[in-house]
Scaffold this active site. Structure first.
Site, PDB file in Angstrom:
ATOM      1  N   ASP A   1      -1.185  -0.877   6.288  1.00  0.00           N
ATOM      2  CA  ASP A   1      -1.313  -0.400   7.668  1.00  0.00           C
ATOM      3  C   ASP A   1      -2.728   0.031   8.049  1.00  0.00           C
ATOM      4  O   ASP A   1      -2.977   0.370   9.205  1.00  0.00           O
ATOM      5  CB  ASP A   1      -0.363   0.780   7.900  1.00  0.00           C
ATOM      6  CG  ASP A   1      -0.846   2.049   7.193  1.00  0.00           C
ATOM      7  OD1 ASP A   1      -1.508   1.931   6.142  1.00  0.00           O
ATOM      8  OD2 ASP A   1      -0.577   3.148   7.703  1.00  0.00           O
TER       9      ASP A   1
ATOM     10  N   ASP B   1      -6.821  -2.149   4.324  1.00  0.00           N
ATOM     11  CA  ASP B   1      -5.862  -3.150   3.859  1.00  0.00           C
ATOM     12  C   ASP B   1      -6.120  -4.526   4.469  1.00  0.00           C
ATOM     13  O   ASP B   1      -5.549  -5.520   4.009  1.00  0.00           O
ATOM     14  CB  ASP B   1      -4.425  -2.727   4.217  1.00  0.00           C
ATOM     15  CG  ASP B   1      -4.022  -1.432   3.538  1.00  0.00           C
ATOM     16  OD1 ASP B   1      -4.377  -1.262   2.362  1.00  0.00           O
ATOM     17  OD2 ASP B   1      -3.373  -0.591   4.194  1.00  0.00           O
TER      18      ASP B   1
ATOM     19  N   ASP C   1       0.867  -1.178   0.000  1.00  0.00           N
ATOM     20  CA  ASP C   1       0.000   0.000   0.000  1.00  0.00           C
ATOM     21  C   ASP C   1       0.907   1.234   0.000  1.00  0.00           C
ATOM     22  O   ASP C   1       2.049   1.173   0.457  1.00  0.00           O
ATOM     23  CB  ASP C   1      -0.871  -0.032   1.255  1.00  0.00           C
ATOM     24  CG  ASP C   1      -1.698   1.221   1.415  1.00  0.00           C
ATOM     25  OD1 ASP C   1      -2.382   1.587   0.440  1.00  0.00           O
ATOM     26  OD2 ASP C   1      -1.657   1.829   2.492  1.00  0.00           O
TER      27      ASP C   1
END
Length: 789
Positions: A677, A681, A479
Site C-alpha cells: 500500500d 512498495d 507487505d
C-alpha cells in the site's frame, strides 16, 4: 409607424431555430408551436443560450426548461449524443483501435464506442439505426417469405394467379430496400474488411447475401441468359430474394441483441457513477449558497453537505461534524465520524450533521471517476488467450471462403439437377453459417462482464492480462504495515527504568511531537490518551534510520533504536532482554535515553486487520504460498507471522530490496502476486506478475499495481482469484461453443447430410443458426453477473 413596430420587437428576432415573431408581432411556442404574444406570454419566458423563448402555458415552459435540446434540434441531431471533451473511441471487437472521434472501425467497420462511461444511459445511435433497419426488414420480409415459399402451398394458388416473371418482380420490390438499405452497414463493413485486408464476419455476410441478391436480380432481368442448369423443374429461373432479405433481417436481429447486451455490461459502471450527486451546494465568497451542476465545481470551492445528502467530490472537512456512510468505498456499514481536517470521498452519504468541505479533487480526478475509468479501460484490454483466438481468426475467414468455393464446384459438377442452383444455395449457406461473430465475441464479452462484476464488489482489475494471471498465482508476497495490519500504530507498552512512567512518557511525547514518523504519532496520541500533555522541544534533530534527539526542559533526550543509543556512546544493557520480549509479542520497540543514560522502552503495535487471518487462511486453502515482506525487525515480524500462520518471512528489508525478493521468486519459476500500500512498495508491485494495491494506500502504489482492492481488505484477493477462474472458465466455454458450432455447421451447410438423409441447410436457417450462436455466447457471458464472490 411601421418602423417603430419593427423596432419594438427587434430583440425577438434572435429567438433562434425558426421561432422569430411573425408579421403580426407574435412568437411561436417551441414546444407546441402555438402563437404567443411576446408582450404578455401566458406561460412566461425562458432564457436559453442567450435567447428568449415565449410559451402559451406554464406546462410548455416547464417541459422546455427540462429538455430544450429536444425541442430545438432535429431528431437526427438528438440521437447524436455529445461526449465529454477528451473522449476516446474504441472498437468493441478490436480494442487496440483508438481514435479521438466517433466513426467506423478501420479494421472491421463496426461503429466505435466511447471509452468514457456516462452516469446516465444515453441513446446509442448505432442501436437506434440497427433497430429501425430490423423492424423495416421484418415488415418487408414477412410478405416476401410468403411469396418466395408460396410454391409449397398445396395447389400453388399464388402461382396460378400470378405469372412467374411478375412474381419475381414483386419479390424484387420487397427485397431491395431490405438488402440495400437494411444491409448497407454490413456491405460497408465487408468492403472495409477487404480494403484493409482484415477479413471478418462481415466479409462473409456481404459475400453471401450479395451473391444471393445479385443472382436473383440477374435471373429477374435476363432469365434467358442463364445456363440451362439453373432452370428449375417448372421452367422458371429460381430467385433467392427471400433468402437474402431474411439473412439481412436475422443478422440485424443479432446485432440489436448484441448491442443491447453490450450496453448491459456497462451497467455496473453506471451504477458506480450514479453514486455521485448531480448537483453540489456551493458557498460563494459573500456567504450566499447556490446549487450548481457537479461539472462546475472547481478545486478550492467551499461546498455544504447537508444531512442525507451525498458528498459531491473528494475533499476535506473545514467546518462542522457528522457521520458519513463510506460503505461505497470501504465496504464497512458503520458510519465514520467526520470533523474538521478529515477527508471525505465523493459519492459517500452524509448521515447526520451539516458539513462544509473544501473541494480537492473534482471531475475525472475523484476516486469514483478514477475507479470507473480504470475499469472501463480494463474492459477493453485483451487477454493473452485472445491472441490465440486472433491467430485462428486470421486464417478462419479465408478457409471458409475456400470451403464455399469448393462446395460450389462439387455441387456444380456432381450434384443433382438443377446443379448450379444447388451449388449457389449451398455455397451461400457455408458463407453465412461460418460467420465468426461468436468467435470474435467469446473473449471480449466475458472480460467486460467480469470486470464490471469485480468493480461492483471493490476489486478493480487494470487489464485482461492481470485477470488471466490471477488464476495462475501460486505465491503471494505481502507487505506488513497497512496490508496485513491496519497501518495505524498505537502505543501499548511503557517500560521505565530509573524514573516513573509518566515522566518518561512526557519526555518521549514532547520530543516525538516534532517528528512526522507514523510511530511518533502513535507515541504522541498514546501519551495524550493517558493524560500526558507534551511540551515544546528545543534543538530537535532527526537522525535518518536511527531516531530523534532534542532538549526537553533541562534534559537531553534521545529516542530511537539501538544504533542511535550506541552512536551516542550508551550501552542499552539490561533493557535488551525486555525489548526482545516485547518484539516477540509483535511490538516495535523504541529506546528512550535521558541525559546520557538509557531510561526505558516504548512498545508500539500496529493491530492486525480483523479480516487478515480469514483472508490468508482462504488463500492457503487454495494452495497459495504467502510470504511476508517487511522492514521491521525479525523478531517482530516472526511474531506476526506465527500469529497468522505465514509460510515465510523476509524481515529487515530495505524498500529497494523488496523488488529483489519478488525478482528472485519469479526466477525460481513462481507466478508471484505482490500486495502493498505504500510508496516503498511501488517497485515491487510493478515487478510482480500481478501487483495488488490496497485502496486505502497511496496513489503511487495504485498506479503501479494491476489490481486495486478498494476496501483495503485482503479477502479481496480471494474474490479476485474466484472472479479470474470464473471468467477464464466462461471464456473457454464461449470458445468451445464457437469452435464446435463452426466445426459442425460448415459441413452441414456444405451438404454432407444430403448424402445420408437427403437434407440441405437453407441459407435462411444458416443465418438463424449464426445469430443464435452469437446470442448464446452473449448469454453465457452475462451469467457472470450472477457470480457469487
Amino acid at each position: 409607424m411601421a418602423h417603430e413596430h419593427m423596432r419594438s420587437y427587434a430583440p425577438l428576432a434572435d429567438l433562434g431555430h425558426g421561432l422569430p415573431p411573425d408579421s403580426e408581432g407574435t412568437a411561436l411556442d417551441p414546444v407546441c408551436g402555438m402563437s404567443v404574444n411576446p408582450n404578455a406570454p401566458k406561460g412566461g419566458t425562458h432564457l436559453h443560450d442567450g435567447k428568449t423563448y415565449f410559451f402559451c402555458n406554464p406546462k410548455c415552459r416547464e417541459r422546455f426548461a427540462a429538455e430544450p435540446r429536444k425541442y430545438l434540434e432535429p431528431k437526427a441531431e438528438q440521437e447524436r449524443v455529445p461526449s465529454p471533451p477528451g473522449t476516446r473511441w474504441s472498437c468493441p471487437m478490436d480494442p487496440e483501435v483508438l481514435q479521438d472521434h466517433p466513426g467506423a472501425c478501420p479494421r472491421c467497420g463496426m461503429a466505435l464506442e466511447p471509452l468514457t462511461v456516462l452516469p446516465e444511459e444515453q441513446p446509442d445511435p448505432e442501436q437506434l439505426s440497427m433497430t429501425r433497419r430490423f423492424w423495416a426488414g421484418v415488415v418487408l420480409t414477412l410478405p416476401l417469405l410468403f411469396l418466395g415459399m408460396s410454391d409449397l402451398i398445396p395447389g400453388q394458388p399464388v402461382q396460378r394467379a400470378v405469372e412467374p416473371r411478375v412474381l419475381a418482380w414483386m419479390q424484387f420490390v420487397l427485397a431491395t430496400p431490405v438488402v440495400l438499405w437494411g444491409g448497407a452497414p454490413f456491405f460497408a463493413r465487408g468492403w472495409a474488411s477487404v480494403r484493409n485486408r482484415h477479413l471478418n464476419m462481415f466479409t462473409l455476410i456481404a459475400l453471401g447475401t450479395g451473391a444471393a441478391y445479385l443472382f436473383s436480380l440477374f435471373a429477374t432481368v435476363a432469365p434467358e441468359l442463364l445456363p440451362h442448369a439453373f432452370i428449375g423443374h417448372g421452367g422458371a429461373a429460381p430467385v433467392y430474394y427471400e433468402a437474402a432479405a431474411t439473412l439481412i433481417t436475422l443478422v440485424l436481429l443479432g446485432q440489436v441483441l448484441e448491442l443491447r447486451a453490450r450496453r448491459a455490461t456497462s451497467g455496473a459502471l453506471r451504477a458506480l457513477l450514479s453514486l455521485a450527486p448531480a448537483v453540489a451546494r456551493r458557498i460563494r465568497e459573500d456567504g450566499r449558497e447556490e446549487d450548481v451542476p457537479l461539472e462546475q465545481v472547481e478545486v478550492g470551492d467551499s461546498l455544504r453537505v447537508r444531512p442525507g445528502e451525498k458528498v459531491p467530490v473528494d475533499g476535506v472537512v473545514v467546518e462542522g461534524e457528522g457521520a458519513v456512510d463510506e460503505s461505497m468505498v470501504t465496504g464497512e456499514s458503520m458510519p465514520v465520524e467526520k470533523a474538521p481536517g478529515a477527508g471525505v470521498t465523493g459519492g459517500t452519504l452524509n448521515g447526520t450533521g451539516s458539513l462544509v468541505m473544501r473541494a480537492e479533487r473534482v471531475g475525472r480526478d475523484t476516486l469514483l471517476a478514477r475507479i470507473v475509468q480504470r475499469v472501463a479501460e480494463a474492459q477493453r484490454s485483451r487477454a493473452p488467450i485472445q491472441k490465440q483466438v486472433d491467430q485462428v481468426a486470421a486464417v478462419f475467414v479465408p478457409t471458409v471462403i475456400a470451403a464455399s468455393v469448393v462446395t460450389f464446384l462439387v455441387w456444380a459438377f456432381v450434384g443433382p439437377e438443377p446443379r448450379l442452383a444447388y451449388a449457389l444455395v449451398n455455397a451461400v449457406a457455408v458463407l453465412i453459417i461460418a460467420c465468426p461473430c461468436a468467435l470474435g465475441l467469446a473473449t471480449p464479452m466475458s472480460v467486460v462482464v467480469g470486470m464490471g462484476k469485480g468493480a461492483g464488489l471493490g476489486v478493480l482489475i487494470r487489464d485482461a492480462e492481470a485477470l488471466e494471471l490471477l488464476e495462475k498465482v501460486d505465491t503471494l508476497v505481502v507487505d506488513k504495515t497497512g496490508t496485513l495490519t491496519e497501518g495505524k500504530p498505537r502505543l501499548v507498552s511503557v517500560v521505565a527504568e530509573g524514573m516513573d512512567e509518566a515522566r518518561l512518557l512526557l519526555l518521549a511525547a514532547s520530543l516525538e511531537r516534532g517528528s512526522e514518523h507514523p510511530l511518533a504519532a502513535a507515541v504522541v496520541s498514546g501519551a495524550e490518551a493517558r493524560g500526558v500533555v507534551p511540551t515544546a522541544a528545543r534543538d530537535f534533530r532527526s537522525v535518518t534510520g536511527k531516531g530523534v534527539t532534542g532538549r526537553i526542559g533541562g534534559s537531553e533526550v534521545a529516542l530511537g533504536n539501538v544504533a542511535l543509543l550506541e552512536s551516542l556512546g550508551m550501552d542499552v544493557g539490561g533493557l535488551r532482554p525486555r525489548a526482545e520480549a516485547l518484539r516477540r509479542e509483535g511490538q516495535t520497540v523504541m529506546y528512550v535515553a535521558v541525559d546520557g543514560r538509557p531510561a526505558g522502552l516504548l512498545g508500539v503495535e500496529d493491530p492486525i486487520k480483523a479480516s487478515t487471518a480469514e483472508a490468508l487462511a482462504s488463500l492457503r486453502h487454495e494452495g497459495v504460498r504467502v510470504v511476508m515482506l517487511t522492514g521491521d525487525s525479525r523478531t517482530t515480524a516472526e511474531a506476526v507471522a506465527r500469529r497468522l500462520g505465514l509460510d515465510a518471512v523476509v524481515a529487515e528489508v530495505l524498500p529497494e530490496g523488496k523488488g529483489d525478493v519478488v525478482r528472485r521468486l519469479r526466477a525460481e519459476g513462481h507466478t508471484v502476486a505482490m500486495a502493498g500500500d505504500g510508496v516503498n512498495d511501488a517497485p515491487a508491485l510493478a515487478l510482480a506478475d500481478v501487483g495488488i494495491a490496497m485502496g486505502t494506500g497511496t496513489d503511487i502504489a495504485m498506479e503501479s499495481a494491476s489490481v486495486t482492492l478498494v476496501k483495503g481488505d485482503l479477502r479481496g484477493i480471494s474474490r479476485a482469484r474466484t472472479l479470474s477462474r470464473a471468467t477464464l472458465r466462461n471464456i473457454r466455454q464461449n470458445l468451445f461453443f464457437a469452435f464446435i458450432y463452426n466445426a459442425l455447421g460448415v459441413p452441414v451447410a456444405a451438404g454432407v447430410l444430403y448424402l445420408f438423409l437427403g437434407l440441405l441447410l437453407s441459407p435462411m436457417l444458416a443465418a438463424a443458426a449464426m445469430s443464435l450462436s452469437s446470442v448464446s455466447v452473449i448469454g453465457n457471458a452475462l451469467r457472470l453477473r450472477k457470480l457469487r464472490l
